[in-house]
Enzyme design. Structure first.
Site, PDB file in Angstrom:
ATOM      1  N   SER A 229      85.977  45.121  65.437  1.00 26.73           N
ATOM      2  CA  SER A 229      85.918  46.075  66.543  1.00 26.73           C
ATOM      3  C   SER A 229      84.570  46.769  66.584  1.00 26.73           C
ATOM      4  O   SER A 229      83.795  46.725  65.619  1.00 26.73           O
ATOM      5  CB  SER A 229      87.022  47.137  66.392  1.00 26.73           C
ATOM      6  OG  SER A 229      86.808  47.911  65.219  1.00 26.73           O
TER       7      SER A 229
ATOM      8  N   ARG B 109      87.233  39.885  59.981  1.00 26.54           N
ATOM      9  CA  ARG B 109      87.265  38.583  60.658  1.00 26.54           C
ATOM     10  C   ARG B 109      88.534  37.815  60.327  1.00 26.54           C
ATOM     11  O   ARG B 109      89.148  37.201  61.208  1.00 26.54           O
ATOM     12  CB  ARG B 109      86.022  37.772  60.280  1.00 26.54           C
ATOM     13  CG  ARG B 109      84.738  38.271  60.926  1.00 26.54           C
ATOM     14  CD  ARG B 109      83.587  37.306  60.680  1.00 26.54           C
ATOM     15  NE  ARG B 109      83.218  37.253  59.268  1.00 26.54           N
ATOM     16  CZ  ARG B 109      82.357  38.072  58.693  1.00 26.54           C
ATOM     17  NH1 ARG B 109      81.796  39.036  59.403  1.00 26.54           N
ATOM     18  NH2 ARG B 109      82.054  37.943  57.400  1.00 26.54           N
TER      19      ARG B 109
ATOM     20  N   ASP C 154      80.069  45.860  51.445  1.00 24.78           N
ATOM     21  CA  ASP C 154      79.449  45.664  52.749  1.00 24.78           C
ATOM     22  C   ASP C 154      79.716  44.253  53.273  1.00 24.78           C
ATOM     23  O   ASP C 154      79.705  44.030  54.488  1.00 24.78           O
ATOM     24  CB  ASP C 154      77.947  45.922  52.640  1.00 24.78           C
ATOM     25  CG  ASP C 154      77.261  45.905  53.989  1.00 24.78           C
ATOM     26  OD1 ASP C 154      77.797  46.528  54.922  1.00 24.78           O
ATOM     27  OD2 ASP C 154      76.205  45.266  54.125  1.00 24.78           O
TER      28      ASP C 154
ATOM     29  N   ASP D 171      80.456  50.745  59.677  1.00 23.76           N
ATOM     30  CA  ASP D 171      79.750  49.991  58.651  1.00 23.76           C
ATOM     31  C   ASP D 171      78.250  50.273  58.690  1.00 23.76           C
ATOM     32  O   ASP D 171      77.622  50.542  57.662  1.00 23.76           O
ATOM     33  CB  ASP D 171      80.018  48.500  58.851  1.00 23.76           C
ATOM     34  CG  ASP D 171      79.439  47.662  57.720  1.00 23.76           C
ATOM     35  OD1 ASP D 171      79.802  47.906  56.558  1.00 23.76           O
ATOM     36  OD2 ASP D 171      78.621  46.770  57.999  1.00 23.76           O
TER      37      ASP D 171
ATOM     38  N   ASP E 291      76.077  52.387  55.876  1.00 19.78           N
ATOM     39  CA  ASP E 291      74.964  51.697  55.205  1.00 19.78           C
ATOM     40  C   ASP E 291      73.770  52.633  55.071  1.00 19.78           C
ATOM     41  O   ASP E 291      73.077  52.649  54.058  1.00 19.78           O
ATOM     42  CB  ASP E 291      74.541  50.455  55.997  1.00 19.78           C
ATOM     43  CG  ASP E 291      75.471  49.279  55.778  1.00 19.78           C
ATOM     44  OD1 ASP E 291      76.328  49.351  54.870  1.00 19.78           O
ATOM     45  OD2 ASP E 291      75.355  48.290  56.528  1.00 19.78           O
TER      46      ASP E 291
ATOM     47  N   VAL F   4      87.874  49.805  52.689  1.00 24.20           N
ATOM     48  CA  VAL F   4      86.897  49.165  51.802  1.00 24.20           C
ATOM     49  C   VAL F   4      85.498  49.709  52.089  1.00 24.20           C
ATOM     50  O   VAL F   4      84.719  49.970  51.171  1.00 24.20           O
ATOM     51  CB  VAL F   4      86.930  47.632  51.974  1.00 24.20           C
ATOM     52  CG1 VAL F   4      85.784  46.975  51.212  1.00 24.20           C
ATOM     53  CG2 VAL F   4      88.266  47.084  51.490  1.00 24.20           C
ATOM     54  N   THR F   5      85.182  49.891  53.367  1.00 20.25           N
ATOM     55  CA  THR F   5      83.878  50.431  53.752  1.00 20.25           C
ATOM     56  C   THR F   5      83.675  51.829  53.162  1.00 20.25           C
ATOM     57  O   THR F   5      82.624  52.130  52.586  1.00 20.25           O
ATOM     58  CB  THR F   5      83.750  50.506  55.279  1.00 20.25           C
ATOM     59  OG1 THR F   5      83.946  49.206  55.840  1.00 20.25           O
ATOM     60  CG2 THR F   5      82.374  51.011  55.690  1.00 20.25           C
TER      61      THR F   5
END
Length: 243
Positions: A80, A74, A66, A87, A91, A31-32
């Site tokens: 981790s 979570r 994000d 992430d 960004d 997803v990131t």
């Protein structure tokens, strides 16, 4: 401020979607990566062409990744250091693409070198603002200040202004286009203030930490010196008794 309250709100809203992606077997890292790729594509394809409305819509759809990736991590219990690093790193890539796309527009068809320079300043200052906090924390300082404009504020101000300015292509009066230049100047000034706030905070905290370390070192040295004197006295007395 936006980072604190808006993130909490959207995290609650997006929790069901994050759970759905996990059931499909999608990983947070995927997803990131997909989210960043979408933001970069939206910014570097649409913005340089002056398609601010569609560029903003595309970026907004992907920028929520994000929030989703962290939520997924979570829920799955797989948070981790690597995920946090990935992430944070991506960004910075996404932010650079957004302001870089605007700079390309003003350097080309937008024909405004001053605003091109402002967009580049927003890009650079945003990176440095993030770096100052990360670097301060890496040397053991709390960096207990957020500053006037953080990442959330930078993105919201810029994207809202870009999206609204893009409505000009749908027949909205052309004066609406002035909102984007104003937003860039606001973000540039706010980022500069935030950078100064963080540098001053790190300077103060580092001075306090160095002073505390010096006091601790002095206390430790004094204690050691006292112990040595006591030991020396005891040794002399013992030797005198033996003699």
């Amino acid at each position: 401020m936006l980072n604190k309250y808006a993130r909490a709100f959207f995290t609650r809203v997006l929790t069901p979607f994050a759970a759905f992606l996990l059931r499909l077997g999608v990983s947070p890292d995927a997803v990131t990566l997909i989210g960043t790729a979408g933001v970069v594509a939206g910014a570097l394809v649409f913005f340089p062409m002056g398609e601010f409305f569609w560029g903003t819509i595309t970026i907004t759809l992907f920028v929520f990744s994000d929030l989703v990736d962290g939520n997924m991590a979570r829920q799955a219990g797989v948070s981790s250091r690597w995920g946090a690093f990935l992430d944070s790193t991506l960004d910075r890539v996404a932010d650079a693409a957004i302001f870089g796309g605007l700079a390309l527009w003003y350097a080309g068809s937008g024909n405004n070198n001053a605003l091109c320079a402002v967009a580049i300043f927003c890009l650079a200052s945003g990176q440095v603002v993030s770096y100052t906090k990360a670097r301060g924390e890496s040397i053991g300082l709390p960096v207990a200040v957020n500053g006037l404009i953080e990442r959330a504020e930078r993105l919201v101000i810029t994207l809202v202004a870009a999206g609204v300015s893009g409505l000009e292509t749908f027949g909205v009066p052309s004066w609406i286009g002035v909102l984007l230049p104003i937003a860039l100047w606001v973000v540039a000034a706010g980022s500069l203030v935030t950078l100064i706030q963080r540098v001053v905070t790190v300077r103060r905290e580092s001075a306090e930490a160095d002073a505390a370390a010096a006091v601790d070192a002095g206390t430790g040295s004094g204690t050691g010196s006292g112990s040595g004197t006591a030991s020396g006295t005891a040794t002399t007395s013992s030797e005198g008794g033996t003699a």
